[in-house]
Scaffold this active site. Structure first.
Site, PDB file in Angstrom:
ATOM      1  N   SER A 141       0.840  -1.198   0.000  1.00 31.13           N
ATOM      2  CA  SER A 141       0.000   0.000   0.000  1.00 31.13           C
ATOM      3  C   SER A 141       0.872   1.244   0.000  1.00 31.13           C
ATOM      4  O   SER A 141       1.984   1.238   0.542  1.00 31.13           O
ATOM      5  CB  SER A 141      -0.903   0.013   1.239  1.00 31.13           C
ATOM      6  OG  SER A 141      -1.518   1.276   1.399  1.00 31.13           O
ATOM      7  N   TYR A 154      -1.444  -0.645  10.208  1.00 31.66           N
ATOM      8  CA  TYR A 154      -1.557  -0.939   8.776  1.00 31.66           C
ATOM      9  C   TYR A 154      -0.316  -0.469   8.002  1.00 31.66           C
ATOM     10  O   TYR A 154       0.317  -1.258   7.292  1.00 31.66           O
ATOM     11  CB  TYR A 154      -2.805  -0.287   8.201  1.00 31.66           C
ATOM     12  CG  TYR A 154      -3.028  -0.611   6.742  1.00 31.66           C
ATOM     13  CD1 TYR A 154      -3.449  -1.872   6.357  1.00 31.66           C
ATOM     14  CD2 TYR A 154      -2.815   0.344   5.748  1.00 31.66           C
ATOM     15  CE1 TYR A 154      -3.651  -2.186   5.023  1.00 31.66           C
ATOM     16  CE2 TYR A 154      -3.018   0.043   4.417  1.00 31.66           C
ATOM     17  CZ  TYR A 154      -3.430  -1.220   4.048  1.00 31.66           C
ATOM     18  OH  TYR A 154      -3.617  -1.533   2.727  1.00 31.66           O
TER      19      TYR A 154
END
Length: 239
Positions: A141, A154
């Site tokens: 990501s 995350y």
């Protein structure tokens, strides 16, 4: 008759993983579709295509070592001990400030986004090296590169995945296995539905394209990296 190429994809039950699996099936890949049981019905209307391509659905919790061990045995039987590609797509989103995030939640995110990738890749490595040329694609990501508050779990887990990708590329190149990571911003499907509009706006404001990424753009890149024409590309973090 040309033997169909085989690829295994995790997190294929919904979102980007599901759409990628369908695209691979339509591109005549034989696909090992790894899902959780709750998402099985998503493939009901694709049973004919799954059968036609020699694909198979596998159900497993990738955070359970015993299940991963059994999964690897089943994959061996399906792929005849030779695997052309692995797409590590399974992941979970998480948002929370450092002081407000229990360590147990951080561990849960790392279990799925990082440790499960190591676990399944270690188990399937022996099949990937049997292929003439194979490819591993890790779905990371842009959050792994952009410092943001609320990304203790995350963003950090995806940053760890980036480092793992580069280490894999160095170690596996002697086995003719390419390893790359794709780092999308917010995509128009899947995890973006769990993000606030503020978070989406913050991410897209830092990109050349000031809008959500279309899932098909990421899928096309995955398909390219799986093909032999990408044989010189390895160890890359592709934003």
């Amino acid at each position: 008759m040309k033997k169909s190429r085989k690829v295994f994809i995790t997190g294929a039950g919904r979102g980007l993983g599901f759409e990628t699996a369908i695209a691979l099936l339509k591109s005549s890949w034989s696909v090992g579709i790894c899902i959780r049981e709750s998402s099985l019905t998503n493939f009901d209307k694709h049973e004919e295509l799954i059968a036609k391509t020699g694909s198979q659905i596998f159900i497993a919790d990738l955070c359970d070592e015993k299940q991963v061990q059994e999964l690897a045995k089943s994959v061996k039987n399906w792929c005849d001990g030779s695997l052309d590609g692995l797409v590590n797509n399974a992941g979970i989103a998480h948002g929370g400030l450092i002081q407000g995030t229990p360590l147990s939640e951080v561990r849960d995110v790392f279990d799925v986004n990082f440790f499960a990738v190591i676990s399944i890749t270690q188990r399937l490595f022996r099949y990937l090296r049997k292929a003439e040329k194979s490819s591993i694609i890790n779905i990371s990501s842009i959050s792994s590169l952009i410092p943001e508050s609320g990304q203790i779990a995350y963003g950090a887990s995806k940053a760890a995945l980036n480092s793992l990708t580069k280490s894999m590329a160095q170690e596996y190149r002697r086995n003719n296995i390419n390893v790359n990571a794709i780092l999308p911003a917010a995509i128009d499907t899947g995890m973006s539905s769990e993000m606030s509009q503020k978070s989406i706006s913050e991410q897209t404001s830092l990109m050349a394209h000031k809008e959500l990424i279309e899932s098909n753009d990421v899928i096309e890149l995955i398909l390219f990296l799986l093909e032999n024409r990408a044989q010189s590309i390895t160890g890359q973090l592709i934003r």
